[in-house]
Design an enzyme around this catalytic site. Sequence first.
Site, PDB file in Angstrom:
ATOM      1  N   CYS A   2     108.834  55.594  92.211  1.00  0.00           N
ATOM      2  CA  CYS A   2     107.608  56.085  92.831  1.00  0.00           C
ATOM      3  C   CYS A   2     107.392  55.297  94.128  1.00  0.00           C
ATOM      4  O   CYS A   2     107.772  54.142  94.245  1.00  0.00           O
ATOM      5  CB  CYS A   2     106.364  55.919  91.972  1.00  0.00           C
ATOM      6  SG  CYS A   2     106.466  56.725  90.390  1.00  0.00           S
ATOM      7  N   ARG A  27     112.402  57.204  96.532  1.00  0.00           N
ATOM      8  CA  ARG A  27     111.924  56.521  95.328  1.00  0.00           C
ATOM      9  C   ARG A  27     111.539  57.506  94.214  1.00  0.00           C
ATOM     10  O   ARG A  27     111.182  57.086  93.114  1.00  0.00           O
ATOM     11  CB  ARG A  27     110.721  55.645  95.658  1.00  0.00           C
ATOM     12  CG  ARG A  27     111.005  54.634  96.749  1.00  0.00           C
ATOM     13  CD  ARG A  27     109.779  53.836  97.073  1.00  0.00           C
ATOM     14  NE  ARG A  27     109.498  52.879  96.040  1.00  0.00           N
ATOM     15  CZ  ARG A  27     109.975  51.651  95.981  1.00  0.00           C
ATOM     16  NH1 ARG A  27     110.769  51.225  96.939  1.00  0.00           N
ATOM     17  NH2 ARG A  27     109.669  50.850  95.012  1.00  0.00           N
ATOM     18  N   TRP A  74     108.286  59.471  90.550  1.00  0.00           N
ATOM     19  CA  TRP A  74     109.433  59.608  89.652  1.00  0.00           C
ATOM     20  C   TRP A  74     108.841  59.442  88.259  1.00  0.00           C
ATOM     21  O   TRP A  74     108.357  58.381  87.892  1.00  0.00           O
ATOM     22  CB  TRP A  74     110.484  58.544  89.927  1.00  0.00           C
ATOM     23  CG  TRP A  74     111.708  58.714  89.075  1.00  0.00           C
ATOM     24  CD1 TRP A  74     112.744  59.571  89.313  1.00  0.00           C
ATOM     25  CD2 TRP A  74     112.020  58.029  87.855  1.00  0.00           C
ATOM     26  NE1 TRP A  74     113.680  59.461  88.305  1.00  0.00           N
ATOM     27  CE2 TRP A  74     113.255  58.520  87.402  1.00  0.00           C
ATOM     28  CE3 TRP A  74     111.374  57.057  87.111  1.00  0.00           C
ATOM     29  CZ2 TRP A  74     113.869  58.079  86.242  1.00  0.00           C
ATOM     30  CZ3 TRP A  74     111.975  56.612  85.941  1.00  0.00           C
ATOM     31  CH2 TRP A  74     113.210  57.115  85.519  1.00  0.00           C
ATOM     32  N   ASN A  98     103.040  52.591  90.976  1.00  0.00           N
ATOM     33  CA  ASN A  98     104.494  52.555  90.826  1.00  0.00           C
ATOM     34  C   ASN A  98     104.787  51.508  89.753  1.00  0.00           C
ATOM     35  O   ASN A  98     104.379  50.371  89.902  1.00  0.00           O
ATOM     36  CB  ASN A  98     105.095  52.155  92.177  1.00  0.00           C
ATOM     37  CG  ASN A  98     106.559  51.749  92.111  1.00  0.00           C
ATOM     38  OD1 ASN A  98     107.046  51.031  92.967  1.00  0.00           O
ATOM     39  ND2 ASN A  98     107.278  52.204  91.120  1.00  0.00           N
ATOM     40  N   GLY A  99     105.446  51.936  88.660  1.00  0.00           N
ATOM     41  CA  GLY A  99     105.763  50.981  87.595  1.00  0.00           C
ATOM     42  C   GLY A  99     105.398  51.556  86.239  1.00  0.00           C
ATOM     43  O   GLY A  99     105.250  52.769  86.088  1.00  0.00           O
ATOM     44  N   GLU A 480     133.366  55.097  88.081  1.00  0.00           N
ATOM     45  CA  GLU A 480     132.576  55.504  89.252  1.00  0.00           C
ATOM     46  C   GLU A 480     132.787  56.999  89.535  1.00  0.00           C
ATOM     47  O   GLU A 480     131.841  57.715  89.868  1.00  0.00           O
ATOM     48  CB  GLU A 480     132.974  54.636  90.461  1.00  0.00           C
ATOM     49  CG  GLU A 480     132.431  55.076  91.815  1.00  0.00           C
ATOM     50  CD  GLU A 480     130.908  55.088  91.917  1.00  0.00           C
ATOM     51  OE1 GLU A 480     130.218  54.666  90.972  1.00  0.00           O
ATOM     52  OE2 GLU A 480     130.405  55.552  92.951  1.00  0.00           O
ATOM     53  N   LYS A 484     129.750  59.593  89.564  1.00  0.00           N
ATOM     54  CA  LYS A 484     129.461  60.423  90.740  1.00  0.00           C
ATOM     55  C   LYS A 484     129.409  61.891  90.365  1.00  0.00           C
ATOM     56  O   LYS A 484     128.522  62.625  90.758  1.00  0.00           O
ATOM     57  CB  LYS A 484     130.562  60.161  91.778  1.00  0.00           C
ATOM     58  CG  LYS A 484     130.146  60.115  93.189  1.00  0.00           C
ATOM     59  CD  LYS A 484     129.604  58.813  93.692  1.00  0.00           C
ATOM     60  CE  LYS A 484     128.428  58.282  92.935  1.00  0.00           C
ATOM     61  NZ  LYS A 484     128.050  56.947  93.264  1.00  0.00           N
ATOM     62  N   GLU A 487     126.273  62.713  88.061  1.00  0.00           N
ATOM     63  CA  GLU A 487     124.925  62.617  88.631  1.00  0.00           C
ATOM     64  C   GLU A 487     124.609  63.731  89.622  1.00  0.00           C
ATOM     65  O   GLU A 487     123.450  64.094  89.774  1.00  0.00           O
ATOM     66  CB  GLU A 487     124.638  61.235  89.217  1.00  0.00           C
ATOM     67  CG  GLU A 487     125.206  60.939  90.568  1.00  0.00           C
ATOM     68  CD  GLU A 487     124.794  59.565  91.087  1.00  0.00           C
ATOM     69  OE1 GLU A 487     123.624  59.199  90.962  1.00  0.00           O
ATOM     70  OE2 GLU A 487     125.655  58.870  91.650  1.00  0.00           O
ATOM     71  N   HIS A 503     142.644  55.136  71.529  1.00  0.00           N
ATOM     72  CA  HIS A 503     141.750  54.534  70.532  1.00  0.00           C
ATOM     73  C   HIS A 503     140.528  55.411  70.263  1.00  0.00           C
ATOM     74  O   HIS A 503     139.525  54.922  69.776  1.00  0.00           O
ATOM     75  CB  HIS A 503     141.338  53.134  70.979  1.00  0.00           C
ATOM     76  CG  HIS A 503     142.505  52.215  71.126  1.00  0.00           C
ATOM     77  ND1 HIS A 503     143.190  51.709  70.050  1.00  0.00           N
ATOM     78  CD2 HIS A 503     143.152  51.773  72.229  1.00  0.00           C
ATOM     79  CE1 HIS A 503     144.195  50.964  70.480  1.00  0.00           C
ATOM     80  NE2 HIS A 503     144.190  50.992  71.799  1.00  0.00           N
ATOM     81  N   LYS A 603     116.454  57.185  94.271  1.00  0.00           N
ATOM     82  CA  LYS A 603     117.382  56.270  94.955  1.00  0.00           C
ATOM     83  C   LYS A 603     117.100  54.819  94.595  1.00  0.00           C
ATOM     84  O   LYS A 603     118.010  54.007  94.531  1.00  0.00           O
ATOM     85  CB  LYS A 603     117.262  56.493  96.462  1.00  0.00           C
ATOM     86  CG  LYS A 603     118.222  55.700  97.303  1.00  0.00           C
ATOM     87  CD  LYS A 603     119.584  56.334  97.303  1.00  0.00           C
ATOM     88  CE  LYS A 603     120.597  55.501  98.082  1.00  0.00           C
ATOM     89  NZ  LYS A 603     121.960  55.756  97.577  1.00  0.00           N
TER      90      LYS A 603
HETATM   91  O1  M6R Z   1     119.910  50.089  94.781  1.00  0.00           O
HETATM   92  P1  M6R Z   1     120.912  49.692  93.748  1.00  0.00           P
HETATM   93  O2  M6R Z   1     122.282  49.544  94.305  1.00  0.00           O
HETATM   94  O3  M6R Z   1     120.504  48.460  92.984  1.00  0.00           O
HETATM   95  O4  M6R Z   1     120.959  50.895  92.726  1.00  0.00           O
HETATM   96  C1  M6R Z   1     121.717  50.821  91.556  1.00  0.00           C
HETATM   97  C2  M6R Z   1     121.907  52.173  90.933  1.00  0.00           C
HETATM   98  O5  M6R Z   1     120.655  52.747  90.636  1.00  0.00           O
HETATM   99  C3  M6R Z   1     122.681  53.134  91.835  1.00  0.00           C
HETATM  100  O6  M6R Z   1     123.918  52.608  92.192  1.00  0.00           O
HETATM  101  C4  M6R Z   1     122.883  54.481  91.127  1.00  0.00           C
HETATM  102  O7  M6R Z   1     123.720  54.323  90.027  1.00  0.00           O
HETATM  103  C5  M6R Z   1     123.428  55.528  92.095  1.00  0.00           C
HETATM  104  N1  M6R Z   1     122.654  56.731  91.992  1.00  0.00           N
HETATM  105  C6  M6R Z   1     124.831  55.917  91.824  1.00  0.00           C
HETATM  106  O8  M6R Z   1     125.314  56.834  92.755  1.00  0.00           O
END
Ligand code: M6R
Length: 608
Positions: A2, A27, A74, A98-99, A480, A484, A487, A503, A603
């Site tokens: 947020c 945010r 958010w 926010n929180g 990763e 990617k 998400e 396994h 983000k």
């Molecule tokens: O701002 P940060 O690098 O600490 O964020 C960490 C993760 O939230 C961030 O890398 C998230 O996994 C991305 N959306 C991945 O693409």
Amino acid sequence: MCGIVGIVGSQPVSERLVDALKRLEYRGYDSAGVATIDGGRLKRRRAEGKLINLETRLKEEPLAGSIGIAHTRWATHGAPTERNAHPHFTDGVAVVHNGIIENFAELKDELTASGAEFRTDTDTEVVAHLLAKYHRDGMGRREAMHAMLKRVTGAYALAVLFEDDPSTIMAARNGPPLAIGHGDGEMFLGSDAIALAPFTNEITYLIDGDWAVIGKAGAHIFDIDGNVVTRPRQISMVAAYMVDKGNHRHFMEKEIYEQPEVISHALGHYINFIENRVTAVSDAIDFAKVPSLALSACGTAYLAGLIGKYWFERYARLPVEIDVASEFRYREIPLSPQSAALFISQSGETADTLASLRYCKEHGLKIGAVVNTRESTIARESDAVFPILAGPEIGVASTKAFTCQLAVLAALAVGAGRARGTVSEQEEQALVRSLAEMPRIMGQVLNSVQPKIELLSRELSKCRDVLYLGRGTSFPLAMEGALKLKEISYIHAEGYAAGELKHGPIALIDENMPVIVIAPHDRFFDKTVSNMQEVAARGGRIILITDETGAAASKLDTMHTIVLPNVDEIIAPMIFALPIQLLAYHTAVFMGTDVDQPRNLAKSVTVE
Ligand code: M6R
């Protein structure tokens, strides 16, 4: 997450509040809202979904007033509907938050028992009710604010308006960041300095436990005991301009293609290209002396850290303890105060990463921050800051920040190796020469792989599940790749160590399962080929991402092979990251998802 903003001045504020919210949309973008005091009355406009919906609402029904607060959400508690959108109003009090208020359920029961009627499903509404009740019961506004803060537990950045005081915004911070901006006859409040950049660059950051009373001539700051405190005013260096997409369809695409340039900036900060050596960038952490290193981060940044672990252990012979930040701090790891800890974060505000940092600080470790945002809380609370210099990353999916994090970690690992005598001068020069080659090779890969990736993405977009496999540093890269893809395309994907397949995950293999294998021709290649044989024997569809030598050596029948140039082992993760990012990007484009702002994500993650 947020984002919150506030303005108290003499000119109308609602348009400027929305402008500031645009810079905070990273945010969260579940809903947005603005409240002002106009003609002695609290008024608000709210809208579900992205900020554009709030803008449309405000065009239809403008909001006057020279004091206001605003929010982009958010969702944590309660669905992302207009009803749950901030600001929340109760009896002459407006609140944006926010929180997470952790004891909201208990407070809600107590307030309900005393007659309060709750209109939302949010945790935040208890703040508005507490303030309204205390004020109704005879407390002054400051007294009510202080009393409310003593009752709530959890994480918060708050901005509050009282209808009966059209000249003051109250604010409080415990966890998520909050900055006060000093203007000329106006004052501002925001989740970060970027939101306030068009209005002012003079910023005071509140620290945890602070709360403030902000009028147009200035702010009074108090600690949690109500004592007046002074926090430094500083000049923020963040840019006021909004970054645009250039000729690209999405920020993510733009950011993928920016990588050769930004990696070159990042490397320039850590490498002396004339002497081919790593330059010392901070005296705060003496890598020659530390007995071990702790690394922690979240999401993509964690996966960068996992690759960093391989490098620190290999080149610097430095034992590395690493975990995702949400686990790290609760594992009760025995930490030596002689050790150092590195926290990796693009935003520098991730709540779990910050909490792990504070945990390590309490245990006496020297703290380093590998961050993109140099004015962030994580950077400010660290002994040494290692900037990744990726420039603003707007797409929620991290791309250029990932490879810049890797470039910085690689340079630090080689530098640490040199300092510890585990990397010779000649080895350092060879490794640095490889790193220096990276921007050119990245450019070459980005120019050549696109047609093949697009073809393949079209096929992937029809799949329900995808597996990624790799060994060595290609294992975190496999994770990763899966992160990617899931998400931004919402296709289920998992990344595994190739040797781990038998396994359990091998049970998933059938003719419908694409298996993306990341296999540069390194010392693990033959073993990875054996794992691919196991997949092929069970009818799995293999997509091999390898280099020229690997392509010639593998005799397997693959569904597709993406061939990259042969590169030195230390730069392979950054080079192999490119097709992985493009694959996720084009698959999402084929599927028509919201690539830059995928559902349910934000983000910057400032809640635990
Ligand atoms: O701002 P940060 O690098 O600490 O964020 C960490 C993760 O939230 C961030 O890398 C998230 O996994 C991305 N959306 C991945 O693409």
